[in-house]
Design a protein around this motif. Structure first.
Motif, short mmCIF file in Angstrom:
data_model
loop_
_atom_site.label_atom_id
_atom_site.label_comp_id
_atom_site.label_asym_id
_atom_site.label_seq_id
_atom_site.Cartn_x
_atom_site.Cartn_y
_atom_site.Cartn_z
N ARG A 78 0.71 -1.06 -0.21
CA ARG A 78 -0.05 -0.40 -0.24
C ARG A 78 0.43 1.08 0.13
O ARG A 78 1.83 1.30 0.73
CB ARG A 78 -0.83 0.16 1.36
N PRO A 79 0.73 2.35 -1.18
CA PRO A 79 1.32 3.21 -0.93
C PRO A 79 1.17 3.97 0.55
O PRO A 79 0.01 4.46 1.44
CB PRO A 79 0.71 4.39 -2.20
N GLY A 80 1.64 4.45 0.84
CA GLY A 80 2.26 5.52 2.52
C GLY A 80 2.87 6.35 2.02
O GLY A 80 3.70 6.97 1.04
N SER A 81 3.77 6.36 2.75
CA SER A 81 4.91 7.59 3.18
C SER A 81 5.93 7.36 4.97
O SER A 81 5.76 6.67 5.46
CB SER A 81 3.93 9.47 3.81
N ALA A 82 6.92 7.91 4.97
CA ALA A 82 7.98 7.78 5.25
C ALA A 82 8.78 9.13 5.54
O ALA A 82 9.01 9.95 4.57
CB ALA A 82 9.38 6.40 5.04
#
Lengths: 562, 356
Positions: A78-82
């Motif tokens: 799942r696309p996300g952020s860091a």
């Protein structure tokens, strides 16, 4: 936290360090209680807007926080952020810009870092970024800068900017303070946003945008701000920080009123920065815009305050005369300072001879400096006028000393001063005469600026005759004659009528002759033999009151310095 | 209607005197002033795309509502659930199905269309098209911004009433915050969709676990709302509890498998099965000790429970493989419609209890 930097890493987690589910801190060097506080500040900034890394810099409670955020795919795809955050009180906005290229982002394990380990990377990164900033399209940057100037204290949003970090750097350099920034955001309607926010595109939001949106293509309603922005950006692009150093404010203007004051003060005329060092780089059109009295007054004021190095840059043969006419006097004044500036004087010399009326008000009061400057810059005639003028204000003893001291190196200057001395000699005091006597009546100096012995004698006669009546008493004559200088003796012989004095003179003439021809004096003239008492024309040998006076070897190099 | 409340911040808006605004190409609201030369039809066309602000434009926290928002009965629907419960995928699938103009929807006498065209287009572009058209897994919802993600106009052609639907899909971590002044929709939402993550609930019968923090926050904040005298022990809100990602548990429990198997379009619009489905979901959660997840059903005045799958399978490398389809996603939304008066509430009654 002083002198160190803490780090926090954010990503999606079913249980973050704070026990929450979702995007939260998963690794940190901060104590747990401090982490909770910082999480409240940072959690709204940790989402990446796209695939390229975005950077956000904010300041809370005096601590700078720089976040680098990237789009990621979690384990389940799942696309996300860091996000990775650096926090330090030492971290300012300009450092943050430099650290965007730090090689420690995404390091496998976080640790507390000494600021000394980050500072070089920040400096290096900022330098590289500034090079990029200077290469930005000048027209786009000028348009953005002009719009920022319109409300300098407010946050702003730029849409669709290809190089947000470089633009942030440039705007910070230009306005005087690097703003807090967010280089890549999806929206600018949220709270607690930094000053400069960059959006990829103008997205629609149900929340009204409260921030100014500025765009390179936006029409500029204020020509005054626009012309200044264009000039400042041109200077920045050409010379970086040096190009705007003289016009840059220590602090950014707070509002439009301060902006206008700055814009006015920072320009000689619309579109021309108040930096005399940049004048040679301008176009003839820009020079023409300075051909007004008010503009020239500004140039003159700036030149008067400019450093010798700036003035040396400003002196350019291509400049129109009306500009040189205000720069040269300032340059002369700067070159005349203490200590003078040899490089500037050398540059000025290339413009010589300079008309006297151009520099008359800029010349130094110190006679040594005056002689040095005028020697380089003025015609001999003008110089003589200036030096004679300066000599009028000198005490006669000082004037005599100066002539005696400087004549070998500067005979023309000495001649000018000598003329002044002759003019004032009628008011010489006893002390002045003694000073003159002790320097041999300046015979040695006079010889430096005379073409011949005859001429030297004439000069000396002129001076001696100008002395007050009675100044040349027998002692004075004896003192002068004791110098055994032929031209001086000749001059004395010309003007002294007192028989006793003349006997002394002739005695010294004889001695001079013998010395010149390596002959001993006749025995009859030796001490103890007594003077001839036959009343003949030969004078009696005087008592040797002045034997202690050093006898000068006569000079024969008429004219020039040895 | 001359007074409405902003569905986002609950500010009171004196509607009629509030002037229209347009949103410029760079996203900034500007006053919309009628050019006296244009025709009435053209002016009305501009107004269709216009907005009215809930406060002073240019001040932080002012929101733009569709110009004709107040002409319709407002219905706000909020998605509740922790991060990665499946809220975003479920809502995108729901709205996709609702706006699909499927012939079976005509049997419900519903007309559906965008209320705020710009918001709806953005939602379609960012959520529906990637999920439905490209079968891509949707990204996590950023926590920064609080506003509705889509706004639809739904008209019940049977009674002629029109509703202004606004959907709120916020980040799970934000919904878990105990104190969040920006989250105001709890005080006015007509319906909440509580999304149960089947991967979070206990796997077998036993003592209940802690549950979903976002459920607790929502129910706690609902406490503040005034309750009608007839239902003082319940929260005055419609609740649909949806076990999302039901495909993940279909092989663990025959009950789930059976319900997913009957997910045809015709069955989805048949609301008389909702009660039976609710009983089965209740039993499923109870048997697994997921009693905390049942609180919305127990505490809200009207509630239904559902199994649904927005994708019919897990994603692989960010995309959904061949069996991708939407299972029973519309039914919870239609149940909400029935519980909020958009549809006749009697549609929820089992056949034997239908009013004669």
């Amino acid at each position: 936290m002083n002198q160190i930097a803490h780090q926090i890493r954010y990503c999606w987690s079913p249980a973050s360090l704070l026990g929450t589910r979702g995007m939260g801190p998963v690794e940190s060097t901060l104590p747990a209680d401090v982490l909770a506080t910082w999480d409240r500040y940072l959690r709204d900034h940790v989402w990446a807007a796209g695939t390229r890394p975005g950077f956000t810099f904010v300041v809370r409670d005096g601590v700078g926080a720089l976040l680098r955020k990237v789009a990621t795919a979690a384990e389940d795809g799942r696309p996300g952020s860091a996000a990775h955050a650096l926090l330090s009180p030492e971290l300012k906005a300009a450092d943050a810009l430099g650290l965007t290229s730090w090689d420690g982002w995404d390091a496998p394990a976080l640790s507390v870092l000494p600021w000394s380990a980050l500072a070089p990377a920040a400096d290096r990164g900022l330098s590289e970024l500034r090079a990029r900033a200077r290469a930005l399209p000048a027209d786009r940057l000028a348009a953005l800068f002009a719009q920022v100037l319109h409300a300098p204290g407010e946050g702003f949003t730029v849409i669709g900017e290809p190089d947000p970090l470089a633009v942030t750097c440039a705007l910070g350099d230009l306005i005087g303070e690097t703003p807090t920034f967010a280089s890549d955001e999806a929206s600018d309607t949220g709270p607690h946003l930094p000053t400069a926010v960059f959006l990829r595109e103008a997205s629609f939001s149900s929340t009204t945008a409260t921030r100014r949106r500025i765009a390179p293509a936006a029409p500029l309603a204020d020509p005054a701000l626009s012309s200044f922005a264009v000039a400042a950006v041109d200077a920045y692009a050409a010379d970086g920080m040096d190009g705007i150093a003289l016009t840059r404010r220590a602090k950014p203007p707070a509002d439009l009123v301060e902006t206008r004051e700055w814009v006015s003060a920072a320009q000689f005329a619309p579109g021309v920065l108040a930096d005399v060092g940049r004048l040679p780089r301008l176009s003839p059109t820009a020079w023409q815009s300075l051909a007004r009295e008010d503009a020239l007054q500004r140039v003159a004021a700036a030149a008067a305050a400019a450093s010798p190095a700036v003035l040396a840059r400003a002196l350019d043969e291509r400049l129109p005369e009306y500009l040189l006419a205000v720069i040269v006097p300032a340059a002369v004044a700067a070159a005349s300072g203490t200590p003078g500036d040899p490089a500037l004087l050398e540059r000025l010399a290339q413009f010589g001879p300079i008309p006297l009326d151009l520099v008359a008000g800029s010349l130094p009061a110190d006679v040594d400096q005056l002689a040095r400057i005028t020697h380089v810059l003025l015609t001999p005639r003008d110089r003589r006028i200036v030096l004679e003028q300066a000599a009028r204000d000198l005490p006669l003893t000082g004037l005599i000393d100066w002539i005696d001291r400087q004549a070998p190196a500067d005979p023309a200057g000495a001649l000018a001063m000598y003329s002044a001395l002759c003019a004032r000699a009628g008011r010489a005091s006893q002390e002045d005469v003694e000073a003159l006597v002790s320097r041999g009546g300046l015979a040695g100096a006079v010889r430096q600026f005379s073409e011949s012995g005859q001429q030297s004698s004439i000069h000396l006669v002129t001076l001696l005759r100008a002395l007050p009546r009675g100044a040349l008493d027998p002692d004075a004559v004896a003192g002068l004659a004791a110098h055994v200088d032929p031209v001086l003796l000749h001059a004395l012989d010309t003007i002294v009528t007192d028989p006793s004095a003349r006997a002394d003179i002739h005695y010294q003439v004889r001695l001079a002759y013998y010395q010149e021809h390596l002959l001993h004096e006749p025995t009859a003239l030796l001490p103890g033999d007594g003077p001839p008492g036959d009343g003949s024309a030969e004078p009696q040998a005087p008592r040797r009151r002045w034997h202690g006076i050093r006898r000068h070897q006569p000079h024969h190099n008429h004219g020039k310095p040895t | 209607m001359s007074v409405v409340h902003c569905p986002i911040c609950q500010k009171r808006i004196d509607w009629d005197p509030t002037p229209p605004y347009r949103v410029s190409d760079n996203g900034v609201a500007e006053p919309l002033v009628r050019d006296p030369r244009i025709a009435e039809a053209a002016w009305q066309d501009q107004l269709v795309r216009a907005y009215r602000p809930c406060g002073e434009v240019g001040h932080p926290g002012t929101h733009l509502l569709p110009y004709d928002y107040a002409k319709y009965t407002p219905v706000s629907i909020g998605m509740i659930g922790h991060s990665r419960a499946g809220k975003t995928h479920l809502l995108a699938a729901m709205i996709y199905r609702l706006c699909s103009n499927d012939p079976v929807l005509r049997g419900l006498d519903l007309q559906v269309g965008p209320l705020d065209l710009a918001v709806h287009q953005r939602y379609v572009a960012e959520y529906i098209t990637p999920l439905i058209g490209h079968r891509r897994q949707l990204g996590g919802t950023p926590a920064a911004l609080v506003e509705f993600c889509d706004a639809l106009k739904v008209t019940n052609t049977r009674n002629g009433r029109s509703f202004a639907l606004t959907f709120f899909d916020l980040a799970g971590e934000r919904l878990e915050r105990a104190s969040d002044d920006e989250l105001q929709f709890y005080s006015s939402a007509q319906a909440l969709v509580f999304v149960v993550d089947p991967e979070s609930i206990p796997r077998r019968a036993g003592p209940g676990t802690g549950g979903d923090v976002s459920f607790e926050v929502a129910l706690r904040r609902l406490d503040a709302r005034a309750r009608p005298p007839a239902a003082r022990s319940f929260h005055p809100v419609a609740a649909a509890v949806v076990v999302a990602k039901a495909d993940l548990i279909r092989f663990e429990d025959r009950l789930v498998s059976d319900w997913l198997a009957v997910g045809s379009a015709e069955e989805e619009v048949e609301l008389s099965t909702v009660e039976r489905e609710s009983e089965d979901v209740y039993a499923y959660l109870s048997q697994r000790g997921a009693t905390q997840w049942l609180r919305p059903a127990q505490e809200c005045y009207r509630s239904t429970l559902h199994f649904a799958s927005a994708t019919n399978g897990p994603a692989s490398d960010g995309t959904f493989p061949g069996a991708f389809r939407q299972c029973r996603v519309l039914k919870p939304l239609l149940a909400v419609f029935a519980m909020t008066g958009i549809l006749d509430e009697s549609a929820l009654l089992p056949p034997s209890e239908e009013p004669g």
